[in-house]
Write a protein that holds these residues in place. Structure first.
Motif, PDB file in Angstrom:
ATOM      1  N   SER A  36      51.187  44.075 101.971  1.00 46.84           N
ATOM      2  CA  SER A  36      49.788  43.677 102.004  1.00 46.84           C
ATOM      3  C   SER A  36      49.085  44.371 100.843  1.00 46.84           C
ATOM      4  CB  SER A  36      49.143  44.098 103.331  1.00 46.84           C
ATOM      5  OG  SER A  36      47.741  43.943 103.276  1.00 46.84           O
ATOM      6  N   ARG A  37      48.597  43.616  99.905  1.00 45.89           N
ATOM      7  CA  ARG A  37      47.977  44.207  98.721  1.00 45.89           C
ATOM      8  C   ARG A  37      46.625  44.869  99.032  1.00 45.89           C
ATOM      9  NH1 ARG A  37      48.425  40.540  93.534  1.00 45.89           N
ATOM     10  NH2 ARG A  37      48.480  42.601  92.557  1.00 45.89           N
ATOM     11  N   PRO A  38      45.770  44.274  99.890  1.00 41.68           N
ATOM     12  CA  PRO A  38      44.514  44.969 100.219  1.00 41.68           C
ATOM     13  C   PRO A  38      44.737  46.300 100.930  1.00 41.68           C
ATOM     14  CG  PRO A  38      44.372  42.643 100.805  1.00 41.68           C
ATOM     15  CD  PRO A  38      45.801  42.926 100.480  1.00 41.68           C
ATOM     16  N   HIS A  39      45.769  46.373 101.793  1.00 42.84           N
ATOM     17  CA  HIS A  39      46.030  47.597 102.548  1.00 42.84           C
ATOM     18  C   HIS A  39      47.008  48.531 101.836  1.00 42.84           C
ATOM     19  CE1 HIS A  39      44.748  44.701 105.758  1.00 42.84           C
ATOM     20  NE2 HIS A  39      44.043  45.752 106.133  1.00 42.84           N
ATOM     21  N   LYS A  70      50.377  37.259 112.049  1.00 47.14           N
ATOM     22  CA  LYS A  70      50.141  37.235 113.488  1.00 47.14           C
ATOM     23  C   LYS A  70      50.286  38.624 114.100  1.00 47.14           C
ATOM     24  CE  LYS A  70      51.678  34.853 117.694  1.00 47.14           C
ATOM     25  NZ  LYS A  70      52.646  33.866 118.250  1.00 47.14           N
ATOM     26  N   GLY A  71      51.238  39.426 113.593  1.00 50.22           N
ATOM     27  CA  GLY A  71      51.472  40.754 114.152  1.00 50.22           C
ATOM     28  C   GLY A  71      50.926  41.881 113.303  1.00 50.22           C
ATOM     29  N   GLU A  72      49.985  41.566 112.419  1.00 50.97           N
ATOM     30  CA  GLU A  72      49.503  42.539 111.435  1.00 50.97           C
ATOM     31  C   GLU A  72      48.905  43.788 112.063  1.00 50.97           C
ATOM     32  OE1 GLU A  72      46.030  41.617 108.785  1.00 50.97           O
ATOM     33  OE2 GLU A  72      47.607  41.490 107.265  1.00 50.97           O
ATOM     34  N   ARG A  73      48.245  43.655 113.195  1.00 51.05           N
ATOM     35  CA  ARG A  73      47.558  44.798 113.797  1.00 51.05           C
ATOM     36  C   ARG A  73      48.537  45.871 114.270  1.00 51.05           C
ATOM     37  NH1 ARG A  73      44.591  43.927 118.366  1.00 51.05           N
ATOM     38  NH2 ARG A  73      43.272  45.736 117.888  1.00 51.05           N
ATOM     39  N   SER A  74      49.735  45.475 114.643  1.00 46.08           N
ATOM     40  CA  SER A  74      50.737  46.467 115.058  1.00 46.08           C
ATOM     41  C   SER A  74      51.625  46.903 113.898  1.00 46.08           C
ATOM     42  CB  SER A  74      51.605  45.907 116.193  1.00 46.08           C
ATOM     43  OG  SER A  74      52.349  44.782 115.748  1.00 46.08           O
ATOM     44  N   LEU A  75      51.779  46.053 112.903  1.00 45.48           N
ATOM     45  CA  LEU A  75      52.671  46.353 111.777  1.00 45.48           C
ATOM     46  C   LEU A  75      52.005  47.205 110.710  1.00 45.48           C
ATOM     47  CD1 LEU A  75      54.268  42.804 111.327  1.00 45.48           C
ATOM     48  CD2 LEU A  75      55.316  44.795 112.418  1.00 45.48           C
ATOM     49  N   LEU A  76      50.687  47.046 110.541  1.00 48.43           N
ATOM     50  CA  LEU A  76      49.969  47.733 109.475  1.00 48.43           C
ATOM     51  C   LEU A  76      48.859  48.614 110.048  1.00 48.43           C
ATOM     52  CD1 LEU A  76      49.489  44.740 106.977  1.00 48.43           C
ATOM     53  CD2 LEU A  76      51.377  46.384 107.040  1.00 48.43           C
ATOM     54  N   LEU A  77      48.466  49.601 109.260  1.00 54.31           N
ATOM     55  CA  LEU A  77      47.337  50.456 109.616  1.00 54.31           C
ATOM     56  C   LEU A  77      46.068  49.819 109.061  1.00 54.31           C
ATOM     57  CD1 LEU A  77      45.980  53.049 110.603  1.00 54.31           C
ATOM     58  CD2 LEU A  77      46.680  54.144 108.464  1.00 54.31           C
ATOM     59  N   ARG A  78      45.180  49.408 109.967  1.00 56.75           N
ATOM     60  CA  ARG A  78      43.938  48.762 109.570  1.00 56.75           C
ATOM     61  C   ARG A  78      42.753  49.485 110.207  1.00 56.75           C
ATOM     62  NH1 ARG A  78      44.274  42.847 111.628  1.00 56.75           N
ATOM     63  NH2 ARG A  78      42.290  42.760 110.521  1.00 56.75           N
ATOM     64  N   ASP A  79      41.647  49.501 109.490  1.00 58.61           N
ATOM     65  CA  ASP A  79      40.375  49.996 110.049  1.00 58.61           C
ATOM     66  C   ASP A  79      40.490  51.417 110.593  1.00 58.61           C
ATOM     67  OD1 ASP A  79      39.359  47.418 109.526  1.00 58.61           O
ATOM     68  OD2 ASP A  79      40.093  46.709 111.460  1.00 58.61           O
ATOM     69  N   ALA A  80      41.168  52.297 109.865  1.00 57.38           N
ATOM     70  CA  ALA A  80      41.226  53.703 110.274  1.00 57.38           C
ATOM     71  C   ALA A  80      39.828  54.315 110.162  1.00 57.38           C
ATOM     72  CB  ALA A  80      42.214  54.478 109.401  1.00 57.38           C
ATOM     73  N   PRO A  81      39.465  55.215 111.077  1.00 59.81           N
ATOM     74  CA  PRO A  81      38.109  55.769 111.054  1.00 59.81           C
ATOM     75  C   PRO A  81      37.851  56.645 109.833  1.00 59.81           C
ATOM     76  CG  PRO A  81      39.469  56.909 112.674  1.00 59.81           C
ATOM     77  CD  PRO A  81      40.262  55.744 112.195  1.00 59.81           C
ATOM     78  N   VAL A  82      36.588  56.713 109.445  1.00 60.58           N
ATOM     79  CA  VAL A  82      36.151  57.575 108.346  1.00 60.58           C
ATOM     80  C   VAL A  82      35.070  58.508 108.886  1.00 60.58           C
ATOM     81  CG1 VAL A  82      36.705  55.898 106.556  1.00 60.58           C
ATOM     82  CG2 VAL A  82      34.439  55.866 107.601  1.00 60.58           C
ATOM     83  N   PHE A  83      34.766  59.548 108.108  1.00 58.14           N
ATOM     84  CA  PHE A  83      33.732  60.483 108.533  1.00 58.14           C
ATOM     85  C   PHE A  83      32.864  60.903 107.338  1.00 58.14           C
ATOM     86  CE2 PHE A  83      37.546  62.861 107.489  1.00 58.14           C
ATOM     87  CZ  PHE A  83      37.082  63.892 106.714  1.00 58.14           C
TER      88      PHE A  83
END
Length: 415
Positions: free
Chosen positions: A309-312, A402-415
């Motif tokens: 995934s190029r964006p991630h 279809k399985g991107e949410r389990s396969l990739l790290l998305r939307d990790a929290p920031v502070f």
């Protein structure tokens, strides 16, 4: 070494750079990162760009131990300084990195390979890692499982470069730290892509380590991990874990708030334990749910693939299975991937990048395809026509999406 220095000097004097020397199957590759020279002799058959990338990672690992500013000052005073004096005791980190580079697809593609995990469980982990307000100098907090990132928490203003994460993972899992009797360690480390001129402080704590050297799993080992496997009489795979095993919490701080960070990390470990999150991750690892087989895609003729995934800036790929279930075969097919990757990105002096590269051999077909959103590399049966391979590639992208949410790290929290 005298001959190498003489060769390099000739080209430098002419205002040129010596990239490589080819002699039959042997290639000698050079990388200049002033004031250091790196040289690698290889008969592997990988593209020149791959060898240069390996030398670049070696340079980054050295910079994590001795900053670029320190190196510059030292060699300005003494041009013949023996760097081994500064690197004394650091050999385990370098040897660990070299072993990792050989078969690590994430490093080859300048990306991350995150742990496959239930997205709700990953979200619970991320929420637990958000630092308290007193930790003002905190830069990054990363949870590693089996040598892969589970999640990371970062400042809102900037992200962390994949190369720095690879340096951190390699450092944390080097035998000298993993096998230490202490449950946690403070180490000064330079993150070259963040700031090559200064050190930060890394608190490394192993929240869990396997009690035995082997854990049963129905899956074969992946190439990116430093593991080996053997088959039991009942047909199940028995994985032999190395120091990449375990759950590791890494907190990077730019200041000296040592006690605050240590206390907070201890509380995070207790929270993950009390809420059952830690055990859930361990159960997923031991049951093989953090890996998947190419057979799960149910695509006839598909043998293996790597999706980026190029964006991630992340990759995902299935385990290596028959006919790629031996180390030699894994190594061979990874070299094929590297060759296609090199051609698509014009890494070794080609006239320009490509959108698609297709290599057909007697054993398999390997195709690389790059778009704005993803890169895909597939290995399929050699008997398939090109149109079928393209249809297969489209089917793989749909499955990953279809399985991107389990396969990739998305939307990790920031502070």
């Amino acid at each position: 070494m005298g001959l190498v220095q003489a060769l390099l000097s000739v080209f430098i004097d002419d205002g040129d750079k010596l990239r490589s020397i080819n002699s039959g199957e042997l290639r000698i590759t050079f990388l200049l990162r002033s004031p250091l020279y790196y040289v690698c002799a290889s008969t592997w058959g990988e593209p020149e760009s791959v060898t240069r990338a390996h030398l670049e990672y070696l340079h980054l690992q050295i910079l994590s131990i001795v900053t670029a500013a320190q190196l510059r000052r030292i060699f300005e005073r003494r041009t013949n300084f023996d760097l081994r004096r500064l690197l004394n005791g650091a050999e385990p980190f370098l040897f660990s990195l070299l072993n990792r580079l050989e078969l690590d697809l994430a490093m080859s593609t300048s990306s991350l390979h995150c742990l496959q995990l239930d997205p709700n469980l990953r979200s619970r982990v991320a929420d637990a890692l958000v630092p308290i307000t007193k930790m003002k100098d905190t830069l990054y907090i990363i949870l590693i499982a089996g040598g892969r990132v589970v999640t990371l928490v970062r400042p809102r203003k900037h992200s962390i470069h994949p190369a720095d994460i690879h340096v951190l993972v390699n450092t944390a899992h080097a035998p000298s730290i993993y096998n230490s009797p202490a449950s946690a360690s403070w180490i000064p480390i330079c993150l070259p892509k963040y700031n090559p001129a200064t050190f930060v402080n890394a608190y490394i704590s192993f929240l869990w380590k396997p009690e035995s050297n082997t854990i049963e799993t129905p899956l074969n080992t992946e190439a990116g991990e430093s593991t080996s496997s053997s088959r039991r009489e009942d047909g199940r795979q028995q994985r032999n874990f190395s120091s990449d095993a375990g759950l590791c919490l890494i907190c990077i701080s730019g200041g000296g708030e040592f006690e605050t960070v240590r206390s907070w990390c201890d509380s995070v470990g207790q929270k993950l334990q009390s809420k059952g999150i830690l055990q859930a991750i361990v159960d997923a690892m031991e049951s093989g749910k953090t890996h998947y087989s190419v057979s799960e895609l149910a695509i006839p003729g598909l043998r293996h693939f790597v999706y980026k995934s190029r964006p991630h800036v992340q990759i995902t790929f299935p385990i290596f299975e028959d006919p790629y279930d031996s180390r030699d075969e894994v190594r061979r097919i990874i070299t094929m991937y590297q060759t296609v990757y090199d051609a698509i990105h014009a890494k070794s002096g080609q006239s320009g990048p490509l959108k698609m590269q297709y290599i057909s051999t007697d054993k398999e077909i390997v195709m690389g395809w790059i778009t704005q959103l993803f890169e895909l590399y597939v290995v399929v049966s050699p008997r398939l026509p090109k149109a079928a391979v393209i249809n297969m590639a489209n089917a793989v992208t749909r499955w990953v999406k279809k399985g991107e949410r389990s396969l990739l790290l998305r939307d990790a929290p920031v502070f």
